[in-house]
Design a protein around this motif. Sequence first.
Motif, short mmCIF file in Angstrom:
data_model
loop_
_atom_site.label_atom_id
_atom_site.label_comp_id
_atom_site.label_asym_id
_atom_site.label_seq_id
_atom_site.Cartn_x
_atom_site.Cartn_y
_atom_site.Cartn_z
N SER A 152 66.09 25.43 21.46
CA SER A 152 64.92 24.62 21.80
C SER A 152 64.97 24.17 23.25
O SER A 152 66.00 24.23 23.92
CB SER A 152 64.86 23.40 20.89
N PRO B 124 60.85 37.98 14.68
CA PRO B 124 61.55 36.83 15.27
C PRO B 124 62.21 35.96 14.21
O PRO B 124 61.61 35.64 13.19
CB PRO B 124 60.43 36.07 15.98
N ILE B 125 63.48 35.63 14.47
CA ILE B 125 64.24 34.81 13.53
C ILE B 125 64.71 33.53 14.22
O ILE B 125 64.93 33.48 15.42
CB ILE B 125 65.47 35.58 12.99
N GLU B 126 64.86 32.49 13.43
CA GLU B 126 65.37 31.22 13.94
C GLU B 126 66.89 31.27 13.94
O GLU B 126 67.51 31.58 12.92
CB GLU B 126 64.89 30.06 13.07
N VAL B 127 67.47 31.00 15.09
CA VAL B 127 68.93 31.00 15.22
C VAL B 127 69.34 29.78 16.04
O VAL B 127 68.53 29.16 16.71
CB VAL B 127 69.45 32.29 15.91
N THR C 8 68.95 24.95 16.61
CA THR C 8 67.86 25.83 17.02
C THR C 8 67.89 25.98 18.53
O THR C 8 68.40 25.12 19.25
CB THR C 8 66.48 25.27 16.60
N GLU D 279 60.44 25.66 20.74
CA GLU D 279 61.52 26.33 20.03
C GLU D 279 61.41 27.83 20.29
O GLU D 279 60.30 28.39 20.28
CB GLU D 279 61.43 26.05 18.53
N TYR D 280 62.54 28.47 20.53
CA TYR D 280 62.55 29.91 20.79
C TYR D 280 63.21 30.64 19.64
O TYR D 280 64.27 30.24 19.17
CB TYR D 280 63.30 30.21 22.10
N ARG D 281 62.59 31.73 19.21
CA ARG D 281 63.15 32.56 18.15
C ARG D 281 63.51 33.92 18.71
O ARG D 281 62.89 34.38 19.67
CB ARG D 281 62.16 32.66 16.99
N TRP D 282 64.49 34.56 18.10
CA TRP D 282 65.02 35.79 18.68
C TRP D 282 64.47 37.03 17.99
O TRP D 282 64.41 37.11 16.76
CB TRP D 282 66.55 35.83 18.62
N TYR E 132 71.44 32.43 19.92
CA TYR E 132 70.35 32.98 20.73
C TYR E 132 70.89 33.50 22.07
O TYR E 132 70.57 34.61 22.49
CB TYR E 132 69.28 31.93 20.96
#
Length: 256
Positions: free
Chosen positions: A130, A148-151, A128, A136-139, A156
């Motif tokens: 982070s 926003p999706i978790e990558v 992730t 945590e950053y989502r794109w 990212y």
Amino acid sequence: MAMAKKEDDLPAWLAYRWRMGPSSVVPEYSIPFSLFGLSSIMSLFGLANRNQKTFRPKKNAPSGSKGAQLKKHIDATLGSGNLREAVRLPPGEDLHEWLAVNTVDFFNQVNILYGTLTEFCTPSSCPTMSAGPKYEYRWADGVNIKKPIEVSAPKYVDYLMGWIETQLDDESIFPQNLGAPFPSNFQDVVKTIFKRLFRVYAHIYHSHFQKIISLKEEAHMNTCFKHFVLFTWEFRLIDKAELAPLYELVESILQL
């Protein structure tokens, strides 16, 4: 999108090393990237022999004569070693022009810094994007990916660098010709770019700073981050809440 669970704390070893480091940065590491050729920079950080999926070629500042003049001013003031002076808008210059030229420079700096870590920042080591265990950053780019999706961290950064390149290459946002107008939302675009570039610094400091030390890039990275913080603070480009993952470092730079 930052997913903040609660107030963040820096690892004690990182806070200590930063307190011991910024005031004694090795002078030669303060030289701006723009004074080197791209091949020299890649060689300096060992990038020439690495698989560079995320690393992108250095972007150039706007080609108009004003952009070139501002670029020379940046190089001259950075070369003096006075970062606080280097970030200030030169008297009589246009704010948008100044932001545009510096945005390209900071994109290049973060791009190259992260490029030194591509073999260590992998989907398996960083599943992730982070900044420590609490952020945590989502794109999402609002166009191709609206929700926003978790990558992973490298994905990212890959998305981010590609998105920034698209903005920089769009002449309706970053005009290449002298006198061409900037859009009404230009500062909003710049703020989004800097907010997201900060997330790369936050990830590196929290997840890869030990590797930065082993690669002997610590002094250079600290100088780059100090320059970044001083510039974004000068023009209020990043909200204070976004700085939380590294706020202790930011405070030490700004001496708040």
